[in-house]
Scaffold this active site. Structure first.
Site, mmCIF file in Angstrom:
data_model
loop_
_atom_site.group_PDB
_atom_site.id
_atom_site.type_symbol
_atom_site.label_atom_id
_atom_site.label_comp_id
_atom_site.label_asym_id
_atom_site.label_seq_id
_atom_site.Cartn_x
_atom_site.Cartn_y
_atom_site.Cartn_z
ATOM 1 N N LYS A 44 0.841 -1.297 0.101
ATOM 2 C CA LYS A 44 -0.015 -0.008 -0.020
ATOM 3 C C LYS A 44 0.905 1.137 0.072
ATOM 4 O O LYS A 44 0.285 2.392 0.015
ATOM 5 C CB LYS A 44 -1.030 0.133 1.015
ATOM 6 C CG LYS A 44 -1.977 -1.130 1.193
ATOM 7 C CD LYS A 44 -3.182 -0.674 2.193
ATOM 8 C CE LYS A 44 -2.990 -0.763 3.615
ATOM 9 N NZ LYS A 44 -3.993 -0.452 4.510
ATOM 10 N N LYS A 46 2.549 2.195 2.561
ATOM 11 C CA LYS A 46 2.800 2.582 3.886
ATOM 12 C C LYS A 46 3.761 1.852 4.863
ATOM 13 O O LYS A 46 3.741 0.827 4.782
ATOM 14 C CB LYS A 46 1.144 2.355 4.727
ATOM 15 C CG LYS A 46 0.332 3.310 4.152
ATOM 16 C CD LYS A 46 -1.112 3.132 5.031
ATOM 17 C CE LYS A 46 -2.051 4.306 5.006
ATOM 18 N NZ LYS A 46 -3.059 4.115 6.025
#
Ligand code: C2G
Length: 129
Positions: A44, A46
């Site tokens: 993602k 992240k």
């Protein structure tokens, strides 16, 4: 029993996260949270401050949360809805429309995000000090 499912990283848990978990639980009787693994966070884009295990332990101690499962990839949602017999899928409205394909399997609800709080903002504030 009405079962609710939501997904997220829930890093540096804050009241925006708490608000959506509270609202999820108000929509049903049993709340399953699919928590992004550290590996999936990389996908993602992240990097969470807290590990999966740390984030999982915090979520498991929130009164609204009944069960925490792993989120390892984007396309596990239909299987999760079926496997856990989910009635309602809920996400913040930053995801509005992205998961409408689940409407064939359960109710899909996008809730307004809590304003002026995010993990990113918290990191910026902490890094300033
Ligand atoms: N959220 C919110 N208000 C905020 C911040 C977050 O309502 N101020 C909601 C988000 O909309 C999301 C949930 O809290 O529904 C978790 O947010 P994140 O941890 O940022 O999760 P995200 O990276 O959006 O992961 O497959 C779906 C993804 O795993 C979602």
């Amino acid at each position: 029993m009405k079962k609710v499912l939501t997904y997220g990283t829930f890093d540096l848990l804050h009241y925006g996260h708490l608000n959506i978990l509270k609202k999820c639980k108000q929509l049903g009787d049993y709340l399953v949270v699919a928590l992004s693994s550290d590996e999936f966070n990389e996908i993602k884009g992240k990097k969470s401050v807290m590990s999966f295990e740390e984030r999982k332990e915090i979520l498991e101690n929130i009164k609204y949360v009944d069960e925490v499962i792993r989120e390892d990839h984007w396309d596990q949602k239909i299987d999760d809805v079926k496997k856990h017999d989910i009635d309602i899928f809920v996400m913040g409205d930053d995801w509005k429309g992205k998961f409408d394909f689940l409407k064939d399997y359960c109710e899909v609800i996008y809730l307004p995000r809590t304003k002026s709080i995010s993990t990113t903002l918290l990191k910026q504030i902490i890094n300033k000090d």
